[in-house]
Design a protein around this motif. Structure first.
Motif, PDB file in Angstrom:
ATOM      1  N   MET A  82       0.842  -1.188   0.000  1.00 15.25           N
ATOM      2  CA  MET A  82       0.000   0.000   0.000  1.00 15.25           C
ATOM      3  C   MET A  82       0.878   1.239   0.000  1.00 15.25           C
ATOM      4  O   MET A  82       1.814   1.334   0.799  1.00 15.25           O
ATOM      5  CB  MET A  82      -0.911   0.000   1.232  1.00 15.25           C
ATOM      6  CG  MET A  82      -1.769  -1.247   1.370  1.00 15.25           C
ATOM      7  SD  MET A  82      -2.951  -1.136   2.725  1.00 15.25           S
ATOM      8  CE  MET A  82      -1.830  -1.123   4.123  1.00 15.25           C
ATOM      9  N   SER A  83       0.582   2.157  -0.867  1.00 14.76           N
ATOM     10  CA  SER A  83       1.336   3.393  -0.928  1.00 14.76           C
ATOM     11  C   SER A  83       0.368   4.564  -1.014  1.00 14.76           C
ATOM     12  O   SER A  83      -0.834   4.389  -1.204  1.00 14.76           O
ATOM     13  CB  SER A  83       2.293   3.380  -2.124  1.00 14.76           C
ATOM     14  OG  SER A  83       1.578   3.212  -3.324  1.00 14.76           O
ATOM     15  N   SER A  84       0.915   5.767  -0.868  1.00 16.22           N
ATOM     16  CA  SER A  84       0.095   6.992  -0.871  1.00 16.22           C
ATOM     17  C   SER A  84      -1.096   6.840   0.063  1.00 16.22           C
ATOM     18  O   SER A  84      -2.236   7.170  -0.301  1.00 16.22           O
ATOM     19  CB  SER A  84      -0.373   7.305  -2.297  1.00 16.22           C
ATOM     20  OG  SER A  84       0.721   7.458  -3.168  1.00 16.22           O
ATOM     21  N   LEU A  85      -0.825   6.360   1.233  1.00 14.36           N
ATOM     22  CA  LEU A  85      -1.908   6.072   2.172  1.00 14.36           C
ATOM     23  C   LEU A  85      -2.588   7.346   2.641  1.00 14.36           C
ATOM     24  O   LEU A  85      -1.961   8.405   2.804  1.00 14.36           O
ATOM     25  CB  LEU A  85      -1.377   5.277   3.359  1.00 14.36           C
ATOM     26  CG  LEU A  85      -1.123   3.798   3.052  1.00 14.36           C
ATOM     27  CD1 LEU A  85      -0.217   3.172   4.084  1.00 14.36           C
ATOM     28  CD2 LEU A  85      -2.434   3.038   2.952  1.00 14.36           C
ATOM     29  N   LYS A  86      -3.885   7.221   2.856  1.00 13.76           N
ATOM     30  CA  LYS A  86      -4.722   8.332   3.277  1.00 13.76           C
ATOM     31  C   LYS A  86      -5.381   7.995   4.610  1.00 13.76           C
ATOM     32  O   LYS A  86      -5.542   6.806   4.935  1.00 13.76           O
ATOM     33  CB  LYS A  86      -5.812   8.577   2.238  1.00 13.76           C
ATOM     34  CG  LYS A  86      -5.331   8.737   0.812  1.00 13.76           C
ATOM     35  CD  LYS A  86      -6.508   8.786  -0.144  1.00 13.76           C
ATOM     36  CE  LYS A  86      -6.052   8.864  -1.578  1.00 13.76           C
ATOM     37  NZ  LYS A  86      -7.206   8.872  -2.526  1.00 13.76           N
ATOM     38  N   PRO A  87      -5.808   9.004   5.353  1.00 15.03           N
ATOM     39  CA  PRO A  87      -6.540   8.697   6.596  1.00 15.03           C
ATOM     40  C   PRO A  87      -7.751   7.791   6.355  1.00 15.03           C
ATOM     41  O   PRO A  87      -8.090   6.980   7.220  1.00 15.03           O
ATOM     42  CB  PRO A  87      -6.955  10.087   7.081  1.00 15.03           C
ATOM     43  CG  PRO A  87      -5.877  10.988   6.580  1.00 15.03           C
ATOM     44  CD  PRO A  87      -5.513  10.440   5.228  1.00 15.03           C
ATOM     45  N   GLY A  88      -8.364   7.900   5.202  1.00 12.02           N
ATOM     46  CA  GLY A  88      -9.508   7.056   4.876  1.00 12.02           C
ATOM     47  C   GLY A  88      -9.163   5.595   4.693  1.00 12.02           C
ATOM     48  O   GLY A  88     -10.064   4.752   4.605  1.00 12.02           O
ATOM     49  N   ASP A  89      -7.875   5.285   4.630  1.00 12.72           N
ATOM     50  CA  ASP A  89      -7.449   3.881   4.531  1.00 12.72           C
ATOM     51  C   ASP A  89      -7.356   3.227   5.907  1.00 12.72           C
ATOM     52  O   ASP A  89      -7.090   2.025   5.998  1.00 12.72           O
ATOM     53  CB  ASP A  89      -6.091   3.796   3.844  1.00 12.72           C
ATOM     54  CG  ASP A  89      -6.138   4.252   2.401  1.00 12.72           C
ATOM     55  OD1 ASP A  89      -5.218   4.985   1.985  1.00 12.72           O
ATOM     56  OD2 ASP A  89      -7.101   3.888   1.691  1.00 12.72           O
ATOM     57  N   THR A  90      -7.546   3.996   6.942  1.00 18.34           N
ATOM     58  CA  THR A  90      -7.498   3.455   8.294  1.00 18.34           C
ATOM     59  C   THR A  90      -8.585   2.402   8.482  1.00 18.34           C
ATOM     60  O   THR A  90      -9.767   2.661   8.250  1.00 18.34           O
ATOM     61  CB  THR A  90      -7.681   4.568   9.331  1.00 18.34           C
ATOM     62  OG1 THR A  90      -6.567   5.466   9.253  1.00 18.34           O
ATOM     63  CG2 THR A  90      -7.777   4.006  10.744  1.00 18.34           C
ATOM     64  N   ALA A  91      -8.168   1.212   8.876  1.00 19.64           N
ATOM     65  CA  ALA A  91      -9.104   0.100   9.006  1.00 19.64           C
ATOM     66  C   ALA A  91      -8.349  -1.120   9.520  1.00 19.64           C
ATOM     67  O   ALA A  91      -7.117  -1.127   9.555  1.00 19.64           O
ATOM     68  CB  ALA A  91      -9.754  -0.231   7.662  1.00 19.64           C
ATOM     69  N   VAL A  92      -9.113  -2.121   9.872  1.00 19.56           N
ATOM     70  CA  VAL A  92      -8.534  -3.440  10.088  1.00 19.56           C
ATOM     71  C   VAL A  92      -8.562  -4.152   8.738  1.00 19.56           C
ATOM     72  O   VAL A  92      -9.620  -4.206   8.088  1.00 19.56           O
ATOM     73  CB  VAL A  92      -9.308  -4.241  11.144  1.00 19.56           C
ATOM     74  CG1 VAL A  92      -8.706  -5.640  11.291  1.00 19.56           C
ATOM     75  CG2 VAL A  92      -9.299  -3.509  12.481  1.00 19.56           C
ATOM     76  N   TYR A  93      -7.440  -4.671   8.329  1.00 18.95           N
ATOM     77  CA  TYR A  93      -7.310  -5.336   7.040  1.00 18.95           C
ATOM     78  C   TYR A  93      -7.315  -6.848   7.256  1.00 18.95           C
ATOM     79  O   TYR A  93      -6.529  -7.377   8.053  1.00 18.95           O
ATOM     80  CB  TYR A  93      -6.037  -4.889   6.338  1.00 18.95           C
ATOM     81  CG  TYR A  93      -6.179  -3.514   5.731  1.00 18.95           C
ATOM     82  CD1 TYR A  93      -6.250  -2.380   6.540  1.00 18.95           C
ATOM     83  CD2 TYR A  93      -6.277  -3.336   4.350  1.00 18.95           C
ATOM     84  CE1 TYR A  93      -6.411  -1.120   5.995  1.00 18.95           C
ATOM     85  CE2 TYR A  93      -6.440  -2.077   3.789  1.00 18.95           C
ATOM     86  CZ  TYR A  93      -6.505  -0.970   4.621  1.00 18.95           C
ATOM     87  OH  TYR A  93      -6.677   0.278   4.083  1.00 18.95           O
ATOM     88  N   TYR A  94      -8.203  -7.495   6.521  1.00 22.23           N
ATOM     89  CA  TYR A  94      -8.401  -8.934   6.648  1.00 22.23           C
ATOM     90  C   TYR A  94      -7.997  -9.654   5.366  1.00 22.23           C
ATOM     91  O   TYR A  94      -8.240  -9.172   4.260  1.00 22.23           O
ATOM     92  CB  TYR A  94      -9.862  -9.256   6.932  1.00 22.23           C
ATOM     93  CG  TYR A  94     -10.379  -8.720   8.240  1.00 22.23           C
ATOM     94  CD1 TYR A  94     -10.977  -7.469   8.311  1.00 22.23           C
ATOM     95  CD2 TYR A  94     -10.287  -9.477   9.414  1.00 22.23           C
ATOM     96  CE1 TYR A  94     -11.465  -6.971   9.512  1.00 22.23           C
ATOM     97  CE2 TYR A  94     -10.775  -8.987  10.610  1.00 22.23           C
ATOM     98  CZ  TYR A  94     -11.358  -7.729  10.641  1.00 22.23           C
ATOM     99  OH  TYR A  94     -11.834  -7.255  11.843  1.00 22.23           O
ATOM    100  N   CYS A  95      -7.452 -10.818   5.545  1.00 26.62           N
ATOM    101  CA  CYS A  95      -7.099 -11.697   4.445  1.00 26.62           C
ATOM    102  C   CYS A  95      -8.188 -12.759   4.304  1.00 26.62           C
ATOM    103  O   CYS A  95      -8.701 -13.267   5.318  1.00 26.62           O
ATOM    104  CB  CYS A  95      -5.749 -12.341   4.773  1.00 26.62           C
ATOM    105  SG  CYS A  95      -5.150 -13.567   3.621  1.00 26.62           S
ATOM    106  N   LYS A  96      -8.525 -13.085   3.084  1.00 25.48           N
ATOM    107  CA  LYS A  96      -9.522 -14.123   2.832  1.00 25.48           C
ATOM    108  C   LYS A  96      -9.008 -15.098   1.795  1.00 25.48           C
ATOM    109  O   LYS A  96      -8.373 -14.702   0.813  1.00 25.48           O
ATOM    110  CB  LYS A  96     -10.813 -13.489   2.307  1.00 25.48           C
ATOM    111  CG  LYS A  96     -11.972 -14.489   2.148  1.00 25.48           C
ATOM    112  CD  LYS A  96     -13.198 -13.845   1.519  1.00 25.48           C
ATOM    113  CE  LYS A  96     -13.141 -13.869   0.016  1.00 25.48           C
ATOM    114  NZ  LYS A  96     -14.415 -13.450  -0.602  1.00 25.48           N
ATOM    115  N   ALA A  97      -9.290 -16.354   2.026  1.00 28.84           N
ATOM    116  CA  ALA A  97      -8.971 -17.407   1.054  1.00 28.84           C
ATOM    117  C   ALA A  97     -10.265 -18.041   0.586  1.00 28.84           C
ATOM    118  O   ALA A  97     -11.148 -18.346   1.404  1.00 28.84           O
ATOM    119  CB  ALA A  97      -8.068 -18.453   1.694  1.00 28.84           C
TER     120      ALA A  97
END
Length: 118
Positions: A82-97
């Motif tokens: 992830m690059s050029s991150l913004k405050p709106g990218d704030t979150a818990v990031y989950y992986c799914k298979a």
């Protein structure tokens, strides 16, 4: 036992970069499409990007041009750069298979927190 373990989250300033990893075990990694989702406080979980076993990629509009997904089938790991991150990218990031053989068979990780703030 299937496990998806995310790592790499943290606090980053706006405009910064992070690389998330999701290590999978207990599944035939090559037979699963992998995806990243995120959930911000008070919001529903949303799709970010996915990659098939054949490396076809689908991005949400919010991720296009800023995020890159990749997978290493030898390491059973999927990455999210992830690059050029913004405050709106704030979150818990989950992986799914998702199994390519039984597409209703899904597995989720527990998530990694990403906070974008100055």
């Amino acid at each position: 036992q299937v496990q998806l373990v995310e790592s790499g989250g943290g606090l980053v300033q706006p405009g910064g970069s992070l690389r998330l990893s999701c290590a999978a075990s207990g599944i035939s990694f090559r037979l699963h499409a992998m995806g990243w989702y995120r959930q911000a406080p008070g919001k529903q979980r949303e799709f970010v990007v996915s990659i098939t076993s054949g490396h076809s990629i689908n991005y949400a509009d919010s991720a296009k041009g800023r995020f890159q997904i990749s997978r290493d089938n030898d390491k059973n790991t999927v990455y999210l750069q992830m690059s050029s991150l913004k405050p709106g990218d704030t979150a818990v990031y989950y992986c799914k298979a998702r199994s390519v053989l039984v597409d209703t068979l899904l597995y989720w990780g527990r998530g990694t927190q990403v906070a974008v703030s100055s």
